[in-house]
Scaffold this motif. Structure first.
Motif, PDB file in Angstrom:
ATOM      1  N   VAL A 197     -39.851  26.944 -42.006  1.00 12.89           N
ATOM      2  CA  VAL A 197     -40.735  26.813 -40.987  1.00 12.89           C
ATOM      3  C   VAL A 197     -42.228  27.394 -41.320  1.00 12.89           C
ATOM      4  O   VAL A 197     -42.157  28.420 -41.898  1.00 12.89           O
ATOM      5  CB  VAL A 197     -40.122  27.848 -40.059  1.00 12.89           C
ATOM      6  N   PRO A 198     -42.812  26.459 -41.380  1.00 12.54           N
ATOM      7  CA  PRO A 198     -44.511  26.742 -41.840  1.00 12.54           C
ATOM      8  C   PRO A 198     -45.079  27.660 -41.089  1.00 12.54           C
ATOM      9  O   PRO A 198     -44.891  28.009 -39.809  1.00 12.54           O
ATOM     10  CB  PRO A 198     -45.221  25.420 -41.815  1.00 12.54           C
ATOM     11  N   PHE A 199     -45.893  28.580 -41.792  1.00 16.18           N
ATOM     12  CA  PHE A 199     -46.704  29.376 -41.111  1.00 16.18           C
ATOM     13  C   PHE A 199     -46.370  30.788 -40.636  1.00 16.18           C
ATOM     14  O   PHE A 199     -46.770  31.335 -39.762  1.00 16.18           O
ATOM     15  CB  PHE A 199     -47.869  28.790 -39.835  1.00 16.18           C
ATOM     16  N   PHE A 200     -44.912  30.882 -40.833  1.00 15.24           N
ATOM     17  CA  PHE A 200     -44.167  32.045 -40.328  1.00 15.24           C
ATOM     18  C   PHE A 200     -43.943  32.838 -41.576  1.00 15.24           C
ATOM     19  O   PHE A 200     -43.419  32.687 -42.678  1.00 15.24           O
ATOM     20  CB  PHE A 200     -42.831  31.692 -39.805  1.00 15.24           C
ATOM     21  N   PRO A 201     -44.323  34.185 -41.520  1.00 12.92           N
ATOM     22  CA  PRO A 201     -44.132  35.215 -42.755  1.00 12.92           C
ATOM     23  C   PRO A 201     -42.687  35.118 -43.265  1.00 12.92           C
ATOM     24  O   PRO A 201     -41.844  35.471 -42.502  1.00 12.92           O
ATOM     25  CB  PRO A 201     -44.703  36.452 -42.425  1.00 12.92           C
TER      26      PRO A 201
ATOM     27  N   ALA B 198     -31.522  28.900 -52.387  1.00 10.58           N
ATOM     28  CA  ALA B 198     -31.604  28.445 -50.966  1.00 10.58           C
ATOM     29  C   ALA B 198     -32.994  28.838 -50.712  1.00 10.58           C
ATOM     30  O   ALA B 198     -33.783  28.294 -50.074  1.00 10.58           O
ATOM     31  CB  ALA B 198     -30.705  29.421 -50.242  1.00 10.58           C
ATOM     32  N   THR B 199     -33.567  29.914 -51.503  1.00  7.41           N
ATOM     33  CA  THR B 199     -35.099  30.234 -51.277  1.00  7.41           C
ATOM     34  C   THR B 199     -35.893  29.123 -51.892  1.00  7.41           C
ATOM     35  O   THR B 199     -36.718  28.758 -51.233  1.00  7.41           O
ATOM     36  CB  THR B 199     -35.318  31.482 -52.103  1.00  7.41           C
ATOM     37  N   PHE B 200     -35.635  28.652 -53.302  1.00 10.06           N
ATOM     38  CA  PHE B 200     -36.228  27.633 -53.574  1.00 10.06           C
ATOM     39  C   PHE B 200     -36.215  26.348 -52.735  1.00 10.06           C
ATOM     40  O   PHE B 200     -37.610  25.859 -52.279  1.00 10.06           O
ATOM     41  CB  PHE B 200     -35.691  27.057 -55.061  1.00 10.06           C
ATOM     42  N   ALA B 201     -35.239  26.046 -52.204  1.00 11.85           N
ATOM     43  CA  ALA B 201     -35.064  24.836 -51.279  1.00 11.85           C
ATOM     44  C   ALA B 201     -36.031  25.030 -50.255  1.00 11.85           C
ATOM     45  O   ALA B 201     -36.459  24.172 -49.607  1.00 11.85           O
ATOM     46  CB  ALA B 201     -33.476  24.611 -50.854  1.00 11.85           C
ATOM     47  N   GLY B 202     -35.866  26.161 -49.562  1.00 13.73           N
ATOM     48  CA  GLY B 202     -36.572  26.591 -48.271  1.00 13.73           C
ATOM     49  C   GLY B 202     -38.133  26.577 -48.611  1.00 13.73           C
ATOM     50  O   GLY B 202     -38.825  26.361 -47.769  1.00 13.73           O
ATOM     51  N   SER B 203     -38.660  27.075 -49.837  1.00 18.02           N
ATOM     52  CA  SER B 203     -39.934  27.096 -49.980  1.00 18.02           C
ATOM     53  C   SER B 203     -40.662  25.569 -50.261  1.00 18.02           C
ATOM     54  O   SER B 203     -41.539  25.296 -49.823  1.00 18.02           O
ATOM     55  CB  SER B 203     -40.283  27.874 -51.478  1.00 18.02           C
ATOM     56  N   VAL B 204     -39.835  24.904 -50.975  1.00 23.11           N
ATOM     57  CA  VAL B 204     -40.120  23.521 -51.359  1.00 23.11           C
ATOM     58  C   VAL B 204     -40.219  22.598 -50.042  1.00 23.11           C
ATOM     59  O   VAL B 204     -41.032  21.877 -49.427  1.00 23.11           O
ATOM     60  CB  VAL B 204     -39.230  22.817 -52.195  1.00 23.11           C
TER      61      VAL B 204
ATOM     62  N   LEU C 205     -43.314  23.773 -47.815  1.00 24.41           N
ATOM     63  CA  LEU C 205     -44.375  23.147 -48.373  1.00 24.41           C
ATOM     64  C   LEU C 205     -44.348  21.598 -47.915  1.00 24.41           C
ATOM     65  O   LEU C 205     -45.784  20.943 -47.673  1.00 24.41           O
ATOM     66  CB  LEU C 205     -44.624  23.487 -49.745  1.00 24.41           C
ATOM     67  N   LEU C 206     -43.566  20.845 -47.862  1.00 23.47           N
ATOM     68  CA  LEU C 206     -43.431  19.593 -47.698  1.00 23.47           C
ATOM     69  C   LEU C 206     -43.401  19.170 -46.079  1.00 23.47           C
ATOM     70  O   LEU C 206     -44.341  18.545 -45.754  1.00 23.47           O
ATOM     71  CB  LEU C 206     -41.995  18.971 -48.058  1.00 23.47           C
ATOM     72  N   VAL C 207     -42.946  20.202 -45.383  1.00 25.76           N
ATOM     73  CA  VAL C 207     -43.271  20.105 -43.707  1.00 25.76           C
ATOM     74  C   VAL C 207     -44.654  20.530 -43.278  1.00 25.76           C
ATOM     75  O   VAL C 207     -45.338  19.603 -42.720  1.00 25.76           O
ATOM     76  CB  VAL C 207     -42.344  21.162 -42.959  1.00 25.76           C
TER      77      VAL C 207
END
Length: 183
Positions: free
Chosen positions: A135-139, A160-166, A169-171
């Motif tokens: 989810v973008p723009f949420f700390p 999971a953190t890597f996948a969520g981070s990628v 940024l893609l979103v």
């Protein structure tokens, strides 16, 4: 607390100076700065990680190659930082005083995690964590700590953190589109 920094005659407070460094860094050294920033955002810094997309790195790559490299380096930095947060979360869940402090804090992190993050984690596990971090723009520091208290596998947590981070940024690139791509 970090002392305000002066950038072009403007005082930047708290951690704004670090975001400014990320947004203005160029060259291959910028990748190290992106890694460190993403590492710190995972467990210590308030704010969002999308700022890395604005880094004007001149790497001799195509725009798509530059963005792909930024996304991978940022994801790796956040994954490594999440392992630190995970360790802290593992220690905290065994510490009654820490949980008590969190419940009494201004923002009841424990209640929040029980209401939102816990539901995601119970239903979807590490996939839920990756989705929450997308989810973008949420700390995301808050989500990382909430999941850190619930989960037990360091490697799956980091993945999971890597996948969520990628994903985040893609979103962001999809939502912002040509604005970021034009940088």
């Amino acid at each position: 607390m970090v002392a305000p920094a002066l950038v072009d005659g403007v005082a930047l407070g708290s951690f704004e100076w670090l975001e400014h460094v990320v947004e203005t860094t160029t060259g291959w050294a910028g990748l190290a700065i992106i890694f460190v920033y993403s590492f710190l955002i995972a467990f210590a810094l308030p704010g969002v990680s999308e700022v890395v997309l604005a880094a004007p790195l001149d790497l001799g790559l195509s725009q798509a190659g530059r963005l792909a490299l930024i996304i991978v380096v940022s994801g790796l930095g956040k994954a490594v930082g999440s392992v630190f947060a995970f360790h802290i979360g593992q220690e905290a869940k065994e510490s009654g005083p820490v949980i008590g402090f969190l419940r009494r804090s201004r923002f009841d992190v424990v209640e929040w995690s029980e209401n939102k993050t816990l539901q995601l984690a119970r239903k979807w596990g590490y996939v839920g964590m990756a989705l929450a971090l997308s989810v973008p723009f949420f700390p995301d520091t808050l989500s990382i700590y909430a999941f850190a208290v619930l989960e037990e596998d360091y490697v799956k947590f980091a993945l999971a953190t890597f996948a969520g981070s990628v994903g985040r940024l893609l979103v962001t690139l999809f939502l912002v589109g040509s604005t970021v791509a034009a940088l």
